[in-house]
Design a protein around this motif. Structure first.
Motif: not given
Length: 308
Positions: A24-29, A64-77
């Motif tokens: 669900f978290e990834a769906i929201g992102i 998103f309230g997260m760091t750039e590295t965390e957002l890049k991880t979601h983008l790559e996923t």
């Protein structure tokens, strides 16, 4: 995104097994990223830190309230699952292959930017093969300033039709119409088979027949023959059907049509003419039996003899 709204894309992706497997978290992102592309992107993509788009670090912190590295991880996923497209080198985020506009849509956009596709089979001086190798015309329409007329205007030919001929005819006077009417009226009444003692002697319809015949250029004798022949024919037909004509107006249209057609019956033969033709036919038969010996009988001789 061509022909699809972001809401429609999100609803379609709910049943996507790739998105459901992320949690669900990834769906929201993913939903927020899709909305971000629509909000600040152009043609289905956004390059962070370029133009009006903020940097990726600002987006990660504010949205998103997260760091750039965390957002890049979601983008790559999401890029691996092809739900979104992410290019780390250019910092470009775009829709996935399923949401990208089709080739036809892209071509239409390019054509629209150039002014649109020209009308089909639209021939201009530039596209016409017959004029492709010709120099541009200096004068509109290709007419020369010193052009002179070589032909005189063609005179309009006079129309030789019925309407023109009718216009040339003299309109009959009232006295002429009355004279013909008084002549053909009683004869048409008799030809219709009416009984003077029982039927009303009204032949006013014959006045129109007289006027039409005179306008047609007929003589009173010709009008009489046409009227009597047509009335006799229709009266005989109705008597055979057991439905006799009720009045003279019953023959109106047929007689007017016969006068307009101009077909005039032959003049009825007198008793003397009938006798002359009978004697002439007998003489012709005798002359043929004799092998053509002697002079051939002439009808005029027998007509003169019968008239005497």
């Amino acid at each position: 995104m061509a022909r699809k709204s972001i809401e429609k894309a999100i609803l379609d992706a709910v049943s996507d097994i790739r998105l459901q497997a992320l949690g669900f978290e990834a769906i929201g992102i993913w939903v927020f990223l899709m909305n971000l592309i629509r909000e600040i992107g152009t043609d289905g993509s956004v390059t962070f830190g370029f133009g009006r788009a903020p940097s990726l670090a600002d987006v990660a912190r504010i949205r998103f309230g997260m760091t750039e590295t965390e957002l890049k991880t979601h983008l790559e996923t999401h890029c691996v699952t092809q739900l979104l497209a992410w290019d780390d080198a250019t910092q470009t985020l775009s829709y996935g292959p399923d949401q990208q506009p089709s080739r036809r849509t892209i071509a239409n956009r390019l054509n629209g930017a150039k002014g649109g596709r020209p009308p089909k089979n639209h021939v201009t001086e530039r596209t016409d093969p017959a004029q492709r190798n010709l120099p541009p015309m200096a004068i509109k329409g290709g007419k020369s300033v010193t052009e002179s007329k070589t032909h005189a205007p063609i005179a309009k030919a006079k129309a030789n039709n019925d309407s023109y001929l009718k216009a040339k005819l003299v309109e009959p006077s009232a006295s002429e119409i009355d004279a013909v009417f008084n002549r053909i009226g009683p004869k048409a009444f008799d030809a219709a088979g009416f009984d003077p003692a029982r039927d009303l002697q009204n032949w006013s319809a014959a006045r129109q027949w007289a006027a039409d015949g005179l306008r047609k250029g007929m003589t009173p004798d010709e009008i009489e023959r046409v009227v009597v022949a047509e009335v006799s024919r229709i009266a005989e037909r109705q008597r055979n059907k057991g439905k006799p004509a009720p009045h003279m107006g019953y023959f109106g249209k047929a007689v007017c049509a016969a006068i307009a057609a101009g077909v005039i019956p032959e003049e009825p033969k007198t008793f003397a003419q009938q006798v002359a033709e009978r004697d002439w036919e007998e003489a012709m038969r005798e002359w043929v039996r004799a092998g053509g010996a002697g002079p051939q009988p002439v009808l005029a001789d027998y007509a003169a003899k019968a008239a005497a």
